[in-house]
Scaffold this active site. Structure first.
Site, PDB file in Angstrom:
ATOM      1  N   HIS A 206       0.678  -1.276   0.208  1.00  0.00           N
ATOM      2  CA  HIS A 206      -0.018  -0.007  -0.093  1.00  0.00           C
ATOM      3  C   HIS A 206       0.963   1.111  -0.045  1.00  0.00           C
ATOM      4  CE1 HIS A 206       0.598  -0.531   4.424  1.00  0.00           C
ATOM      5  NE2 HIS A 206       0.619   0.913   4.447  1.00  0.00           N
ATOM      6  N   ASP A 236      -0.396  -7.556   0.728  1.00  0.00           N
ATOM      7  CA  ASP A 236       0.374  -6.194   1.017  1.00  0.00           C
ATOM      8  C   ASP A 236       1.922  -6.373   0.923  1.00  0.00           C
ATOM      9  OD1 ASP A 236       0.365  -3.522   1.767  1.00  0.00           O
ATOM     10  OD2 ASP A 236      -0.327  -3.522   3.455  1.00  0.00           O
ATOM     11  N   GLY A 318       3.787   6.124   9.245  1.00  0.00           N
ATOM     12  CA  GLY A 318       5.045   6.266   8.847  1.00  0.00           C
ATOM     13  C   GLY A 318       5.845   4.932   9.086  1.00  0.00           C
ATOM     14  N   SER A 320       4.807   1.825   8.142  1.00  0.00           N
ATOM     15  CA  SER A 320       4.143   0.909   7.086  1.00  0.00           C
ATOM     16  C   SER A 320       5.473   0.284   6.431  1.00  0.00           C
ATOM     17  CB  SER A 320       3.488   1.552   6.003  1.00  0.00           C
ATOM     18  OG  SER A 320       2.167   1.635   6.463  1.00  0.00           O
ATOM     19  N   SER A 335       1.768  -3.716   8.039  1.00  0.00           N
ATOM     20  CA  SER A 335       0.721  -3.645   6.799  1.00  0.00           C
ATOM     21  C   SER A 335      -0.027  -2.346   7.717  1.00  0.00           C
ATOM     22  CB  SER A 335      -0.232  -4.659   6.862  1.00  0.00           C
ATOM     23  OG  SER A 335      -1.352  -4.398   5.916  1.00  0.00           O
TER      24      SER A 335
END
Length: 462
Positions: A206, A236, A318, A320, A335
């Site tokens: 993502h 993801d 941030g 991720s 995720s």
């Protein structure tokens, strides 16, 4: 009537089984020590050993007689079983049986019915092995009408499903922090991976679509790589291919944990329920918690992602794409979730083994085997002795061997410097750097493409 027939069929299958045979922030840096050779095998973690025993028993006994396995607080593997015969087999193998009402077939059937219902953003569900039920969570964005509708679906399935309201919102963790920059947002790097086609960074899907360009500095002057493939929603994960001259010089895989230190990654594996795990991210640094469920489904605003790892580790925007690991073993990339590191919350991770297999890459510094597998892949123990040796309390698990990071000259890569939480600058610098990075991308993507992407993923932007 349909649900009653389904329950009768499920019970019939169970009885038949009983009468017959009686399942960001990889702060990737270069370390001073040499990497293991392709023929070397990484040491097994205590969690892997215990998990191997439990998983082997689940596979042998089958989904009609078992309902998952996990690591108890004392480090022993526990297997949920549906009959006394299976319990005896588990005990003789050196594991601990727990007799439950619902088999894995029952629980899987329940999740399939939930998945077939109309999607409700802000909901998530996963199998709680310890409580022998499917837990459906609904965040604060789910309306009373949708909550009532989901509850009716759950009631129709049976007592193996439990509805639960939760605080906060289930969102991807992409916006609002200094990390690696692109027009798609800001994320943390995951793990260095490699294939015959080149060197890459594994991160969350993502974080941006294929074609997203990433910068190593908060001024947007140094281009590091470009996303070449991504899987989101559904899964993801994504791959950022290093530009020439930007890839690690010695193929190392070191997760930075702050203070000039890092943890060497020696292999990849699937996590186990009850296992203590660690996450490193560019916003909130090194955090730990426990795995609470596997194969979780989350209905993000952007779409549904399945097969995730559910944990109690906190995360913030941030973080991720940052790495999940334990005892030097790579487990996943961040995720999304709810909450933050002040109030806590649930965080979901893309399992790293599935991403490696799907992408046809291996962890950098590991031996080349089958796609997506390192030479550190464990073999499941099959004896009671192996199970007893694995009995190490999950609470005593550590991130892995900590060693100083080589920061001399060019030996430190861009990710270690950017994503070390102790190096994050003031908020104004972050904002200014982000703006400059976005301006720099005018040579990369047209304004129309940027606006379209922002509209599509509006929920992920700060």
């Amino acid at each position: 009537m349909r649900h009653a027939r389904r329950r009768i069929v499920r019970r019939g299958a169970r009885f038949a089984a009983l009468g017959g045979l009686l399942f960001g922030s990889l702060m990737v840096t270069h370390a001073m020590a040499s990497e293991p050779s392709g023929s070397a095998r990484a040491p097994r973690s205590s969690a892997q050993a215990a998990a191997g025993t439990g998983a082997g028993l689940v596979t042998r006994l089958g989904a009609a007689r078992t309902a998952g396995s996990w690591i108890a607080d004392d480090g022993q593997p526990v297997v949920a079983v549906t009959d006394s015969g299976a319990a005896a087999e588990v005990k003789s193998a050196g594991a601990r049986p727990k007799v439950v009402s619902h088999s894995m077939q029952d629980l899987k059937s329940a999740t399939e019915e939930l998945s077939s219902a109309p999607r409700v953003p802000g909901t998530a569900w996963a199998v709680d092995y310890k409580k022998n039920e499917v837990v459906v969570q609904a965040d604060s964005t789910v309306s009373a009408t949708d909550w009532s509708r989901m509850t009716k679906v759950a009631d129709g399935i049976g007592d193996e499903v439990r509805m639960q309201r939760t605080q906060g919102t289930f969102t991807t963790r992409v916006n609002g922090a200094q990390a690696i920059f692109s027009t798609s947002g800001r994320c943390s790097a995951g793990f260095n991976v490699t294939s015959p086609q080149g060197e890459f960074i594994l991160t969350a899907g993502h974080c941006g679509p294929a074609g997203s360009v990433w910068f190593s500095d908060n001024t947007g002057r140094q281009q590091v790589g470009r996303t070449i493939t991504t899987a989101f929603p559904g899964s993801d994960f994504s791959l950022i291919q290093y530009d020439a001259g930007q890839q690690p010089k010695n193929g190392s895989n070191i997760v930075g944990i702050g203070g000039g230190n890092g943890v060497r990654i020696n292999g990849a594996a699937d996590p186990t329920v009850g296992q203590r795990v660690f996450r490193s991210g560019s916003t909130s640094g090194l955090r730990d918690g426990k795995v609470t469920a596997l194969n979780a489904t989350v209905n993000y605003p952007e779409g549904t992602v399945t097969g995730l790892v559910e944990t109690t580790v906190c995360a913030e925007p941030g973080d991720s794409g940052g790495p999940l690991f334990s005892e030097g073993i790579a487990l996943g990339v961040t995720s999304g979730g709810n909450g933050d590191c002040k109030t806590g919350g649930t965080t979901f991770f893309q399992p790293v083994t599935k991403a490696l297999t799907a992408l046809g890459v291996t962890l950098a510094g590991q031996g080349q085997g089958a796609a997506g597998q390192s030479s550190a892949a464990p073999s499941a123990p099959s004896t009671a002795a192996a199970s007893r040796e694995a009995a190490v309390s999950p609470g005593s698990a550590a991130p892995g061997a900590v060693e100083p990071v080589d920061t001399a000259g060019t030996a430190e890569t861009f990710v270690s410097e950017l994503t070390d939480p102790q190096n994050v600058g003031p908020g104004l610098l972050v904002i200014a750097g982000s703006v400059i990075a976005l301006m720099a991308t005018r040579f990369i993507r047209t304004e129309q493409d940027r606006n379209a992407y922002r509209r599509q993923y509006a929920q992920s932007w700060g």
